[in-house]
Design a protein around this motif. Structure first.
Motif, mmCIF file in Angstrom:
data_model
loop_
_atom_site.group_PDB
_atom_site.id
_atom_site.type_symbol
_atom_site.label_atom_id
_atom_site.label_comp_id
_atom_site.label_asym_id
_atom_site.label_seq_id
_atom_site.Cartn_x
_atom_site.Cartn_y
_atom_site.Cartn_z
ATOM 1 N N LYS A 102 -15.542 0.876 4.720
ATOM 2 C CA LYS A 102 -16.695 1.710 4.375
ATOM 3 C C LYS A 102 -17.506 1.063 3.260
ATOM 4 N N GLU A 103 -16.828 0.417 2.326
ATOM 5 C CA GLU A 103 -17.496 -0.235 1.200
ATOM 6 C C GLU A 103 -18.022 -1.629 1.562
ATOM 7 N N MET B 144 0.840 -1.175 0.000
ATOM 8 C CA MET B 144 0.000 0.000 0.000
ATOM 9 C C MET B 144 0.884 1.235 0.000
ATOM 10 N N PRO B 145 0.582 2.179 -0.830
ATOM 11 C CA PRO B 145 1.411 3.380 -0.871
ATOM 12 C C PRO B 145 1.335 4.215 0.410
ATOM 13 N N GLU B 146 0.207 4.144 1.112
ATOM 14 C CA GLU B 146 0.076 4.909 2.351
ATOM 15 C C GLU B 146 1.056 4.344 3.377
ATOM 16 N N SER B 147 1.521 5.203 4.256
ATOM 17 C CA SER B 147 2.553 4.780 5.199
ATOM 18 C C SER B 147 2.120 3.592 6.055
ATOM 19 N N ASP B 148 0.882 3.603 6.523
ATOM 20 C CA ASP B 148 0.449 2.478 7.345
ATOM 21 C C ASP B 148 -0.761 1.760 6.755
ATOM 22 N N GLY B 149 -1.231 2.211 5.599
ATOM 23 C CA GLY B 149 -2.351 1.560 4.936
ATOM 24 C C GLY B 149 -3.707 1.905 5.501
ATOM 25 N N GLN B 150 -3.757 2.766 6.510
ATOM 26 C CA GLN B 150 -5.029 3.059 7.168
ATOM 27 C C GLN B 150 -6.059 3.655 6.216
ATOM 28 N N GLU B 151 -5.628 4.491 5.298
ATOM 29 C CA GLU B 151 -6.557 5.136 4.364
ATOM 30 C C GLU B 151 -7.298 4.094 3.513
ATOM 31 N N ILE B 152 -6.571 3.153 2.963
ATOM 32 C CA ILE B 152 -7.208 2.128 2.124
ATOM 33 C C ILE B 152 -8.059 1.187 2.970
ATOM 34 N N LEU B 153 -7.631 0.865 4.188
ATOM 35 C CA LEU B 153 -8.433 0.011 5.068
ATOM 36 C C LEU B 153 -9.756 0.680 5.413
#
Length: 87
Positions: A15-16, A1-10
């Motif tokens: 949500k979906e 995941m490009p985000e540092s900790d992946g929290q955004e994608i999780l």
């Protein structure tokens, strides 16, 4: 995941309503700082081509087989059953 900790994608997946199962912290899988598990898994074939490379490990902790990222997990069934029959 490009985000540092992946929290955004999780957060997005939850949500979906996605069933994402267990998620572990991001670790290094290449280079000097690679996690010891990946250092062991890649002793014979060092390059991890892409996400979703799969490793099947026997009961003694030895890499039995490595599967490419495009192979479906169901491709491992016969090998898993073979290893389960071994002592």
């Amino acid at each position: 995941m490009p985000e540092s900790d992946g929290q955004e994608i999780l957060d997005h997946l939850r949500k979906e309503g996605a069933n994402i199962g267990h998620i572990f912290s991001k670790i290094k899988v290449k280079g000097k700082e690679a996690d010891p598990l990946y250092k062991m898994l890649t002793l014979q074939q060092p390059e991890i081509e892409w996400n979703f490379v799969k490793f099947l490990v026997d009961r003694k902790g030895r890499v039995y087989q490595r599967y490419g990222p495009k192979q479906e997990p169901s491709a491992l069934v016969d090998d898993i059953e073979l290893l389960l029959k071994e002592n």
